[in-house]
Motif scaffolding. Structure first.
Motif, PDB file in Angstrom:
ATOM      1  N   VAL A 102      -0.105   0.406   7.709  1.00  0.00           N
ATOM      2  CA  VAL A 102       0.095   1.782   8.139  1.00  0.00           C
ATOM      3  C   VAL A 102       1.000   2.531   7.167  1.00  0.00           C
ATOM      4  O   VAL A 102       0.753   3.697   6.830  1.00  0.00           O
ATOM      5  CB  VAL A 102       0.670   1.810   9.572  1.00  0.00           C
ATOM      6  CG1 VAL A 102       1.108   3.209   9.970  1.00  0.00           C
ATOM      7  CG2 VAL A 102      -0.366   1.278  10.561  1.00  0.00           C
ATOM      8  N   TYR A 103       2.033   1.855   6.688  1.00  0.00           N
ATOM      9  CA  TYR A 103       2.923   2.463   5.693  1.00  0.00           C
ATOM     10  C   TYR A 103       2.162   2.821   4.426  1.00  0.00           C
ATOM     11  O   TYR A 103       2.311   3.927   3.874  1.00  0.00           O
ATOM     12  CB  TYR A 103       4.070   1.496   5.386  1.00  0.00           C
ATOM     13  CG  TYR A 103       4.874   1.839   4.159  1.00  0.00           C
ATOM     14  CD1 TYR A 103       5.547   3.053   4.058  1.00  0.00           C
ATOM     15  CD2 TYR A 103       4.975   0.940   3.095  1.00  0.00           C
ATOM     16  CE1 TYR A 103       6.295   3.363   2.928  1.00  0.00           C
ATOM     17  CE2 TYR A 103       5.719   1.250   1.974  1.00  0.00           C
ATOM     18  CZ  TYR A 103       6.377   2.464   1.893  1.00  0.00           C
ATOM     19  OH  TYR A 103       7.107   2.766   0.774  1.00  0.00           O
ATOM     20  N   GLU A 104       1.307   1.910   3.958  1.00  0.00           N
ATOM     21  CA  GLU A 104       0.555   2.172   2.733  1.00  0.00           C
ATOM     22  C   GLU A 104      -0.458   3.297   2.923  1.00  0.00           C
ATOM     23  O   GLU A 104      -0.662   4.117   2.017  1.00  0.00           O
ATOM     24  CB  GLU A 104      -0.135   0.890   2.277  1.00  0.00           C
ATOM     25  CG  GLU A 104       0.851  -0.162   1.786  1.00  0.00           C
ATOM     26  CD  GLU A 104       0.192  -1.427   1.262  1.00  0.00           C
ATOM     27  OE1 GLU A 104       0.908  -2.245   0.659  1.00  0.00           O
ATOM     28  OE2 GLU A 104      -1.031  -1.606   1.455  1.00  0.00           O
ATOM     29  N   ILE A 105      -1.086   3.355   4.085  1.00  0.00           N
ATOM     30  CA  ILE A 105      -2.018   4.456   4.362  1.00  0.00           C
ATOM     31  C   ILE A 105      -1.273   5.783   4.322  1.00  0.00           C
ATOM     32  O   ILE A 105      -1.758   6.770   3.750  1.00  0.00           O
ATOM     33  CB  ILE A 105      -2.704   4.263   5.726  1.00  0.00           C
ATOM     34  CG1 ILE A 105      -3.619   3.037   5.702  1.00  0.00           C
ATOM     35  CG2 ILE A 105      -3.521   5.505   6.106  1.00  0.00           C
ATOM     36  CD1 ILE A 105      -4.126   2.640   7.082  1.00  0.00           C
ATOM     37  N   SER A 106      -0.086   5.817   4.909  1.00  0.00           N
ATOM     38  CA  SER A 106       0.690   7.066   4.912  1.00  0.00           C
ATOM     39  C   SER A 106       1.065   7.470   3.494  1.00  0.00           C
ATOM     40  O   SER A 106       1.000   8.652   3.136  1.00  0.00           O
ATOM     41  CB  SER A 106       1.941   6.920   5.789  1.00  0.00           C
ATOM     42  OG  SER A 106       2.885   6.031   5.218  1.00  0.00           O
ATOM     43  N   LYS A 107       1.428   6.508   2.641  1.00  0.00           N
ATOM     44  CA  LYS A 107       1.754   6.830   1.242  1.00  0.00           C
ATOM     45  C   LYS A 107       0.546   7.421   0.525  1.00  0.00           C
ATOM     46  O   LYS A 107       0.676   8.378  -0.249  1.00  0.00           O
ATOM     47  CB  LYS A 107       2.212   5.564   0.511  1.00  0.00           C
ATOM     48  CG  LYS A 107       3.630   5.132   0.788  1.00  0.00           C
ATOM     49  CD  LYS A 107       4.066   3.996  -0.122  1.00  0.00           C
ATOM     50  CE  LYS A 107       4.183   4.426  -1.573  1.00  0.00           C
ATOM     51  NZ  LYS A 107       4.681   3.329  -2.450  1.00  0.00           N
ATOM     52  N   ALA A 108      -0.637   6.852   0.776  1.00  0.00           N
ATOM     53  CA  ALA A 108      -1.840   7.348   0.117  1.00  0.00           C
ATOM     54  C   ALA A 108      -2.176   8.755   0.576  1.00  0.00           C
ATOM     55  O   ALA A 108      -2.538   9.621  -0.240  1.00  0.00           O
ATOM     56  CB  ALA A 108      -3.005   6.399   0.396  1.00  0.00           C
ATOM     57  N   PHE A 109      -2.052   9.026   1.876  1.00  0.00           N
ATOM     58  CA  PHE A 109      -2.334  10.373   2.375  1.00  0.00           C
ATOM     59  C   PHE A 109      -1.347  11.390   1.802  1.00  0.00           C
ATOM     60  O   PHE A 109      -1.731  12.514   1.464  1.00  0.00           O
ATOM     61  CB  PHE A 109      -2.306  10.406   3.907  1.00  0.00           C
ATOM     62  CG  PHE A 109      -3.647  10.204   4.539  1.00  0.00           C
ATOM     63  CD1 PHE A 109      -4.629  11.192   4.477  1.00  0.00           C
ATOM     64  CD2 PHE A 109      -3.947   9.028   5.192  1.00  0.00           C
ATOM     65  CE1 PHE A 109      -5.873  11.013   5.057  1.00  0.00           C
ATOM     66  CE2 PHE A 109      -5.189   8.829   5.773  1.00  0.00           C
ATOM     67  CZ  PHE A 109      -6.160   9.822   5.704  1.00  0.00           C
ATOM     68  N   TRP A 130       1.781   4.701  13.306  1.00  0.00           N
ATOM     69  CA  TRP A 130       0.410   5.114  13.608  1.00  0.00           C
ATOM     70  C   TRP A 130       0.329   6.614  13.818  1.00  0.00           C
ATOM     71  O   TRP A 130      -0.580   7.282  13.324  1.00  0.00           O
ATOM     72  CB  TRP A 130      -0.080   4.380  14.855  1.00  0.00           C
ATOM     73  CG  TRP A 130      -1.553   4.156  14.838  1.00  0.00           C
ATOM     74  CD1 TRP A 130      -2.542   5.044  15.186  1.00  0.00           C
ATOM     75  CD2 TRP A 130      -2.213   2.976  14.409  1.00  0.00           C
ATOM     76  NE1 TRP A 130      -3.773   4.482  15.014  1.00  0.00           N
ATOM     77  CE2 TRP A 130      -3.600   3.207  14.535  1.00  0.00           C
ATOM     78  CE3 TRP A 130      -1.778   1.741  13.938  1.00  0.00           C
ATOM     79  CZ2 TRP A 130      -4.550   2.240  14.204  1.00  0.00           C
ATOM     80  CZ3 TRP A 130      -2.704   0.783  13.613  1.00  0.00           C
ATOM     81  CH2 TRP A 130      -4.073   1.046  13.742  1.00  0.00           C
ATOM     82  N   GLN A 131       1.295   7.143  14.548  1.00  0.00           N
ATOM     83  CA  GLN A 131       1.296   8.581  14.800  1.00  0.00           C
ATOM     84  C   GLN A 131       1.592   9.377  13.536  1.00  0.00           C
ATOM     85  O   GLN A 131       1.113  10.503  13.373  1.00  0.00           O
ATOM     86  CB  GLN A 131       2.317   8.919  15.899  1.00  0.00           C
ATOM     87  CG  GLN A 131       2.008   8.316  17.259  1.00  0.00           C
ATOM     88  CD  GLN A 131       0.629   8.698  17.766  1.00  0.00           C
ATOM     89  OE1 GLN A 131       0.168   9.823  17.566  1.00  0.00           O
ATOM     90  NE2 GLN A 131      -0.038   7.770  18.414  1.00  0.00           N
ATOM     91  N   ILE A 132       2.363   8.798  12.616  1.00  0.00           N
ATOM     92  CA  ILE A 132       2.610   9.470  11.337  1.00  0.00           C
ATOM     93  C   ILE A 132       1.298   9.602  10.566  1.00  0.00           C
ATOM     94  O   ILE A 132       0.993  10.661  10.011  1.00  0.00           O
ATOM     95  CB  ILE A 132       3.664   8.699  10.517  1.00  0.00           C
ATOM     96  CG1 ILE A 132       5.042   8.848  11.172  1.00  0.00           C
ATOM     97  CG2 ILE A 132       3.705   9.198   9.065  1.00  0.00           C
ATOM     98  CD1 ILE A 132       6.116   7.976  10.559  1.00  0.00           C
TER      99      ILE A 132
END
Length: 274
Positions: A33-40, A97-99
């Motif tokens: 989830v952290y990595e997905i947020s960094k990519a977004f 997840w909400q982030i």
């Protein structure tokens, strides 16, 4: 950027965020989830990116939510404090997840869910919150929260209701059934369904069509939808979008110049036919 749980690619103005845990049906850990947020966030700030495609690796799943194998009393475990220190991943998974959900909804660029298989639980929440969803005929959709002792009381319920109606949304959440891609299409959960082997071709087609459109117009339209659904937060997004356009005008710059030059501003010389 180096990632452990995702693949992040950028080419021809399209950013692709791929959850890369196919052996777990792309179930997510705090690190994922952290990595997905960094990519977004990177796709948000990269002015060369016009569209984001969000998907899962392999042919079996888009995402099936949180990895239940690392869930324990109090939430999701499996990582030491030292491993996660100073990152969003140190937050409880449900917060992270909400982030990600917030980023999907608020990034000022269209986000396409490429649904290649199971979109269940939190993964289903994410595909619902994407701007557009293109599904393989092999895809399956549904919620799992009440079956595994979880739930999403925010965007996962509100946006689902807006997509399919209140009665159907309650059915999806209360009963935790799986629905076929064709059933999802009839309900309004996805935009289109294609043969599995045509999925990438269809996604590329939609990306190309979006990239032919004005990125500023698409941004403001996305903010307009948020203004309708997200109350004051949505109106703020729309207002900030307008402010960014205003900052690009001579009228706005006159205010800054007058302040720096210690004189009264003359805004009216830039007003044309209002």
């Amino acid at each position: 950027m180096n990632f452990q749980d995702i693949i992040y690619e950028k080419k021809d103005r399209v950013a692709k965020i791929i959850i890369n845990r196919p052996e777990k049906l792309n179930a997510c850990t705090p690190v994922t989830v952290y990595e997905i947020s960094k990519a977004f966030i990177d796709a948000w700030t990269d002015k060369s990116v016009g569209v984001v495609v969000f998907t899962g690796a392999g042919d079996r799943a888009f995402c099936v939510g949180g990895d239940q194998s690392i869930r324990d009393l109090g939430g999701y475990r499996g990582y030491s404090r030292e491993e996660l220190e100073g990152t969003i991943a140190a937050l409880p998974l449900e917060v992270g997840w909400q982030i990600v959900t917030f980023l999907i909804r608020h990034i000022p660029k269209p986000v396409i869910a490429r649904v290649n298989g199971y979109a269940v639980g939190g993964g289903h929440v994410w595909q619902v919150n994407c701007d557009l969803s293109i599904a393989s005929e092999k895809a399956k959709f549904g919620q799992a929260g009440p079956r595994v002792g979880s739930f999403d009381p925010g965007f996962g319920t509100g946006d689902l209701w807006r997509n399919v109606g209140l009665k159907r949304a309650k059915e999806i959440w209360y009963l935790c059934r799986l629905y076929t891609a064709e059933e999802a299409l009839k309900m309004g959960l996805v935009n289109t369904v294609v043969p599995h082997e045509k999925l990438d071709e269809e996604v590329e087609k939609w990306c190309s069509e979006l990239l032919e459109k004005s990125p500023t117009a698409l941004k403001m339209l996305k903010y307009a939808f948020l203004a309708e659904t997200d109350g004051l937060a949505g109106i703020t997004e729309l207002g900030v979008g307008g402010l960014s356009l205003y900052y690009g005008t001579e009228e706005s710059l006159e205010g800054r110049n007058a302040f720096m030059e210690k004189r009264k501003p003359d805004f009216w010389k830039y007003v044309n036919g209002r």
